[in-house]
Design an enzyme around this catalytic site. Structure first.
Site, short mmCIF file in Angstrom:
data_model
loop_
_atom_site.label_atom_id
_atom_site.label_comp_id
_atom_site.label_asym_id
_atom_site.label_seq_id
_atom_site.Cartn_x
_atom_site.Cartn_y
_atom_site.Cartn_z
N ALA A 4 0.81 -1.23 0.00
CA ALA A 4 0.00 0.00 0.00
C ALA A 4 0.83 1.27 0.00
O ALA A 4 0.28 2.36 0.09
CB ALA A 4 -0.93 0.00 1.21
N SER A 55 -2.01 -12.31 -11.99
CA SER A 55 -1.81 -12.02 -13.41
C SER A 55 -2.35 -13.20 -14.20
O SER A 55 -2.44 -14.32 -13.68
CB SER A 55 -0.33 -11.82 -13.72
OG SER A 55 -0.11 -11.73 -15.11
N TYR A 66 14.15 -12.75 -14.49
CA TYR A 66 12.80 -12.44 -14.00
C TYR A 66 11.74 -13.06 -14.89
O TYR A 66 10.63 -13.35 -14.44
CB TYR A 66 12.58 -10.93 -13.86
CG TYR A 66 13.09 -10.07 -14.98
CD1 TYR A 66 12.41 -9.95 -16.18
CD2 TYR A 66 14.27 -9.36 -14.83
CE1 TYR A 66 12.88 -9.16 -17.20
CE2 TYR A 66 14.76 -8.55 -15.85
CZ TYR A 66 14.06 -8.45 -17.03
OH TYR A 66 14.53 -7.65 -18.04
#
Length: 287
Positions: A11, A145, A170
């Site tokens: 957040a 995702s 990645y």
């Protein structure tokens, strides 16, 4: 959402901050989770600048550290006896391989184990948050995702969950963790069937100016900042799942733009989600 409590990880920036802001606007008290007290307080100041009446509190938690997660949950439970909404929005996308103090590869530790352990430790509080009325179910929303390469081609290599074999990248490490989030969402939904807690996953798409990609190459940042949505727009579906009466009974789904997405391939394999759950249970020593 008045009188309800929401906890939002990730957040302190981007999508997570936009979700925390929108949920606070709906009237919930929001626990703003950040890796440091300074980052959490900075995010609270930013949210209050947009929502002066927001009820906010900081919570320090490094989602890559199991000790930090346990400490954060202990701190939360000292102040709250229930939780109504949990939004798991934290994540990493790292260019180089790192190992956490728990001996886990950082991407897997944060993107999968962090979601698994935090959610499990907060389940009792979430069950206390839901009411007898169907519209008062507690909600878990996992940012995930539909995975790079498509859900039918992305796989989880259970013999190499830590991406220790071959050359790390990645592109090898991250897509399986996104699939892992969907599998865990489905397994949580199955295990919570008949309870007052629902859990869903969201594919937010590309999000402009996200800190998630600051560690990777320029082309990825350019593509995201050129074609991505604003964080506020990307937050619409997660906030809808977290707050709307019409989503109170929906569970175990993957969503994008308020529409359900299919999860073919390993994403629909009960054996895969059960095996991932068992591996996460073993690695977190939760039982």
């Amino acid at each position: 959402m008045n009188g309800r409590t929401a906890l939002v990880t990730g957040a302190t920036g981007g999508l997570g901050k936009a979700i925390a802001t929108a949920v606070a606007r709906e009237g919930a008290s929001v626990v703003v989770v950040g890796r440091s007290a300074a980052r959490a307080e900075d995010a609270i100041r930013d949210i209050r600048a947009k929502e002066p009446n927001a009820v906010l509190e900081p919570l320090v938690c490094d989602l890559s550290s199991q000790a930090s997660i346990r400490s954060a949950v202990d701190g939360f439970l000292l102040r709250h006896d229930k939780l109504d909404v949990l939004v798991n929005a934290a994540g990493v996308f790292r260019k180089e391989r790192h190992v956490t103090p728990d001996g886990l590869e950082l991407t897997f530790a944060t993107n999968v184990m962090g979601y698994f352990l935090l959610t499990n430790l907060l389940l009792d509080a979430l069950k206390r948050g839901g009411g007898a009325d169907g519209a008062r179910t507690s909600r878990i929303v996992n940012i995930a995702s539909k995975y790079s390469g498509g859900p039918s081609t992305t796989k989880i290599d259970f013999d190499d969950l830590q991406t220790a074999k071959g050359n790390y990248s990645y592109l090898r490490a991250t897509p399986p963790t996104m699939l892992g989030r969907v599998l865990l969402t489905q397994e949580f939904a199955e295990r919570l069937r008949g309870s007052n807690v629902v859990v869903n996953a969201v594919h937010p798409g590309l999000v402009k100016h996200t800190a998630l990609l600051q560690d990777v190459g320029g082309p990825f940042r350019w593509m995201t900042n050129t074609f991505g949505a604003t964080a506020e727009k990307a937050a619409d579906t997660p906030v809808w799942l977290a707050t709307a009466p019409e989503t109170a009974a929906v569970s175990g789904k993957l969503w994008a733009k308020r529409k359900e997405l299919p999860t073919p391939g390993m994403g629909s394999d009960p054996a895969a989600r059960k095996r991932l759950w068992e591996e996460c249970t073993r690695l977190s020593k939760i039982l």
